[in-house]
Design a protein around this motif. Sequence first.
Motif, PDB file in Angstrom:
ATOM      1  N   GLN A   1      89.916 -16.839 -21.146  1.00 27.70           N
ATOM      2  CA  GLN A   1      90.549 -17.555 -20.043  1.00 27.70           C
ATOM      3  C   GLN A   1      89.624 -18.669 -19.526  1.00 27.70           C
ATOM      4  O   GLN A   1      90.092 -19.770 -19.217  1.00 27.70           O
ATOM      5  N   THR A   2      88.338 -18.399 -19.448  1.00 24.26           N
ATOM      6  CA  THR A   2      87.385 -19.418 -19.011  1.00 24.26           C
ATOM      7  C   THR A   2      87.368 -20.578 -19.986  1.00 24.26           C
ATOM      8  O   THR A   2      87.442 -21.745 -19.581  1.00 24.26           O
TER       9      THR A   2
ATOM     10  N   ASP B   1      88.520 -13.583 -10.127  1.00 20.92           N
ATOM     11  CA  ASP B   1      89.360 -12.561  -9.507  1.00 20.92           C
ATOM     12  C   ASP B   1      88.573 -11.305  -9.128  1.00 20.92           C
ATOM     13  O   ASP B   1      88.899 -10.634  -8.165  1.00 20.92           O
ATOM     14  N   ASP B   2      87.541 -11.030  -9.882  1.00 20.23           N
ATOM     15  CA  ASP B   2      86.741  -9.821  -9.656  1.00 20.23           C
ATOM     16  C   ASP B   2      85.306 -10.167 -10.026  1.00 20.23           C
ATOM     17  O   ASP B   2      85.052 -10.703 -11.108  1.00 20.23           O
TER      18      ASP B   2
ATOM     19  N   VAL C   1      83.230 -18.322  -6.059  1.00 21.47           N
ATOM     20  CA  VAL C   1      83.518 -17.222  -5.145  1.00 21.47           C
ATOM     21  C   VAL C   1      84.576 -16.308  -5.738  1.00 21.47           C
ATOM     22  O   VAL C   1      85.303 -16.685  -6.664  1.00 21.47           O
ATOM     23  N   GLN C   2      84.660 -15.120  -5.189  1.00 21.16           N
ATOM     24  CA  GLN C   2      85.712 -14.194  -5.574  1.00 21.16           C
ATOM     25  C   GLN C   2      86.952 -14.507  -4.739  1.00 21.16           C
ATOM     26  O   GLN C   2      86.870 -14.747  -3.542  1.00 21.16           O
TER      27      GLN C   2
ATOM     28  N   VAL D   1      90.260 -16.384 -13.747  1.00 18.29           N
ATOM     29  CA  VAL D   1      89.354 -17.462 -13.333  1.00 18.29           C
ATOM     30  C   VAL D   1      90.148 -18.736 -13.074  1.00 18.29           C
ATOM     31  O   VAL D   1      91.246 -18.922 -13.625  1.00 18.29           O
ATOM     32  N   GLU D   2      89.574 -19.604 -12.257  1.00 19.10           N
ATOM     33  CA  GLU D   2      90.159 -20.916 -11.983  1.00 19.10           C
ATOM     34  C   GLU D   2      89.013 -21.873 -11.658  1.00 19.10           C
ATOM     35  O   GLU D   2      88.010 -21.467 -11.070  1.00 19.10           O
ATOM     36  N   PHE D   3      89.160 -23.140 -12.076  1.00 21.12           N
ATOM     37  CA  PHE D   3      88.142 -24.159 -11.832  1.00 21.12           C
ATOM     38  C   PHE D   3      88.798 -25.442 -11.353  1.00 21.12           C
ATOM     39  O   PHE D   3      89.907 -25.777 -11.775  1.00 21.12           O
ATOM     40  N   LYS D   4      88.096 -26.181 -10.502  1.00 17.74           N
ATOM     41  CA  LYS D   4      88.470 -27.551 -10.160  1.00 17.74           C
ATOM     42  C   LYS D   4      87.192 -28.328  -9.957  1.00 17.74           C
ATOM     43  O   LYS D   4      86.116 -27.748  -9.710  1.00 17.74           O
ATOM     44  N   CYS D   5      87.289 -29.644 -10.078  1.00 11.64           N
ATOM     45  CA  CYS D   5      86.071 -30.433  -9.939  1.00 11.64           C
ATOM     46  C   CYS D   5      86.345 -31.788  -9.298  1.00 11.64           C
ATOM     47  O   CYS D   5      87.486 -32.231  -9.180  1.00 11.64           O
ATOM     48  N   THR D   6      85.254 -32.415  -8.917  1.00  8.41           N
ATOM     49  CA  THR D   6      85.227 -33.800  -8.471  1.00  8.41           C
ATOM     50  C   THR D   6      84.303 -34.524  -9.442  1.00  8.41           C
ATOM     51  O   THR D   6      83.201 -34.040  -9.719  1.00  8.41           O
ATOM     52  N   ALA D   7      84.782 -35.645 -10.001  1.00  4.04           N
ATOM     53  CA  ALA D   7      84.019 -36.338 -11.026  1.00  4.04           C
ATOM     54  C   ALA D   7      84.087 -37.846 -10.822  1.00  4.04           C
ATOM     55  O   ALA D   7      84.939 -38.353 -10.103  1.00  4.04           O
ATOM     56  N   VAL D   8      83.192 -38.568 -11.496  1.00  5.92           N
ATOM     57  CA  VAL D   8      83.150 -40.023 -11.461  1.00  5.92           C
ATOM     58  C   VAL D   8      83.949 -40.566 -12.641  1.00  5.92           C
ATOM     59  O   VAL D   8      83.788 -40.105 -13.783  1.00  5.92           O
TER      60      VAL D   8
END
Length: 136
Positions: free
Chosen positions: A59-60, A89-90, A116-117, A126-133
């Motif tokens: 998933q990652t 999630d855990d 964070v959990q 799992v979940e990800f978000k980002c800030t990018a140039v």
Amino acid sequence: LCARSRDMAEYAPTLKNDDGMEFVEPETRMSSAVVHNGIIYTCGMICEEGGENKDVKQQTKDALDELDRVLEKCGSDKHHILQMQGWVDDMSFLSDMNSVYDEWVSKEGPPGRACVQAKLVPPCKVEFKCTAVKFK
């Protein structure tokens, strides 16, 4: 994948408003990313396809692959991420998530990161978000 199918997202047009903001793969609820003044703000990326049959490592990988795709569409890549946010999630999954993330993250200059959990919508682990140039 921001709660929509990849096929739909890849073909959605990028919209621009009068203020110069770009809405990448917009839909009613959200866009895959918003670009303003050369900064990219992504939505949360998850493993969407078949997540119920995938472990945390897969998933990652899937979520980070989707992040790569959206960053490329916005004119950036993982080497230009300013800040990364992750949710698991855990906390027992953290080591497995980190093992995949550590292989993926830019070695040229890893971004600031918080993880964070949080209770995620099943089957997401799992979940990800980002800030990018934007550089392209």
